[in-house]
Design a protein around this motif. Sequence first.
Motif, short mmCIF file in Angstrom:
data_model
loop_
_atom_site.label_atom_id
_atom_site.label_comp_id
_atom_site.label_asym_id
_atom_site.label_seq_id
_atom_site.Cartn_x
_atom_site.Cartn_y
_atom_site.Cartn_z
N LYS A 248 36.69 44.38 22.09
CA LYS A 248 37.46 43.73 21.03
C LYS A 248 38.81 43.26 21.55
N GLU A 252 39.82 39.22 21.77
CA GLU A 252 40.95 38.66 21.03
C GLU A 252 41.94 37.96 21.96
N HIS A 413 50.57 37.62 21.31
CA HIS A 413 49.12 37.77 21.08
C HIS A 413 48.69 39.23 21.21
N THR A 417 46.98 41.39 18.17
CA THR A 417 45.68 42.03 18.36
C THR A 417 45.75 43.52 18.08
#
Length: 623
Positions: A248, A252, A413, A417
């Motif tokens: 994950k 992302e 980012h 996330t």
Amino acid sequence: MAPRRLLLVGEGNFSFAAALSETLNASTRVTATCLQRPAELARDPVARENLQRLRERGTEVRFGVDCTQLADAFEPHHREFDRIYFNFPHCGRKAGVAKNRELLAKFFQSCKDVLAEGGEVHVALCRGQGGTPADKPMREWHNSWQVVAMAALGGFILSDVHPFSCEAVPGYKCTGYRSQDKSFHVEDALNHIFTRSLPFEGSQPRIFRIKLGDRWFSFPEPDALVGKLNRGFLEAPSRHPIKTINEKLIAELGKAFPLKRLKCSFTLLPERSTSVLTSWNCDSLSAAFWISLCEDNSNSESLTDGITQDMEDFLVLFSEFSLKDPGRDSREEAHEGIYGQTKVCLRPSLLAHVQTVIQAPDFLPGSLHVLSGPVFQKCPILPFTMPAFHETLFILGFNKNLRDDYLQSLLDHLKGTLDSLLTQTLLEGSKLNRSVEFIFQSNEKDYIIKVKSHNFGSDCAKDLIIGSVTTSATSIIHKDQCFMFVSMNLDLLAMLVWGISDWRMLWTFDHRFLKNFVPGKIEPFKSYSLYPPCYVHDISFWLDEKKEFDELEFHTVARAVSQDTVISIQFLSRFQHPKTQQVSLCYRLTYQTCDKALTQHQVGSMQSQFRKEIQQRLHVIPR
């Protein structure tokens, strides 16, 4: 699947058996037993009525059954019960807690002989008797029946606990000891559900084999890492939460940057002369696990615990001489390398691969290069420190003139996330608030990644460091480039996302752990081992005047001897003899498991072995 065979022990007037049997389907077989003989119940009209109801339903009833000797009551082909019930056990009259503990201990030891694989033992206790935090109010440990510790003697762990409701079995009337008129007080009573623990056996270090070049070598698994090598949590077929959270995280970040996933197939420490991590190498390798390699020409297929070439994918080995002689010619190192040395160490961080990655001919500036794998390093015994964990390393190269833009983009980012992942399992209405912060370090280049957890309405706040962001200057090959390295502790991140309170649970061999994790979903983790008891032991010893005491090694030996059951080591005192000037230290060790049954006797054996080990390894003299 509904249980097929139920055993009820310690029945008084058989009202529970009669009420329960009427709620079950016809395929479920019930065996109801009591300690009394038929003549003793003949004077009780309620018991006579319930027995008649049971006989009409075809329920098996047995008298004179001692719940501490169940194997004697049933032939081998009549055992294998799926569930055993014991409601409100008591030795009778004014028996104290010690007598009732003994009853429970013998009962649990007896259950293991007649319980089916995957079966449950249900024990209902009056308010406060169990001695667990589920009791409101909770009694002091020494004044309770210590039900979890008693169950451990039979190899059972507490897997669930909930209020005992008489209304759930209409017609049930709790009686006192041996069906006396004075019944137990069942208000706020609790039903404790126990399941089998994996056997707590003294694990022996396995022997692993690795192929380096065209030669095979073998080495023993370090004592403190037993059960932690070659687990494959990040491999393709794995359903482990470590793999889930890694995928994950990578997916992302892959939405913002081109990705290039790399395989950890490096076996030697890269050339150190221009390493941007020289200071890191020295610090981390001082806490590394050093092992001895022996050349092994035996057939690789003859060892069931052997490691094939795949071991190179996640075990990085550093030659000891490279630390002592950093200026040595790299061609000379490559020639002798691991083959001329017997002492090597397991990799303490993926950061050791940075130079190899950025100096590779196919390195792509602007792309996020990703490495993932387990790492190993000695550490003190603390709640969130672990000798083995899984790390993901993101490596990003970019034009040095664009440093600030790339740095801000990556941090934004990454924060987005992590914030998203950390809120997925928070229940609606939860008062827990989590936030990710990047803490600027004193060198004015690097950051640590910290998760702050705060409960609204309380002053309690917890900070947990789950990673770091390191920036570096240019390399020899890419002179116009700057680099960023983001290191993430996947184990800590998984613990936060799923609410796993103990890092050791991630390494369990119990198959029930993985049943908590459904592909495609992130839901709060529910432990199958609740309120394990703690055992405390103190140890004091005289120091060797000629040797400096190594406290990190002291923790490592405790971790190895206890098989990771020591959860806390507290320094208590330092004493210096007024005449000899000899120094003595005193520590307190707390033992507790997270997934297995652990008894006081087992802890006592570990403590005795610990005394022997520190005397041999640390050259101290236990008092």
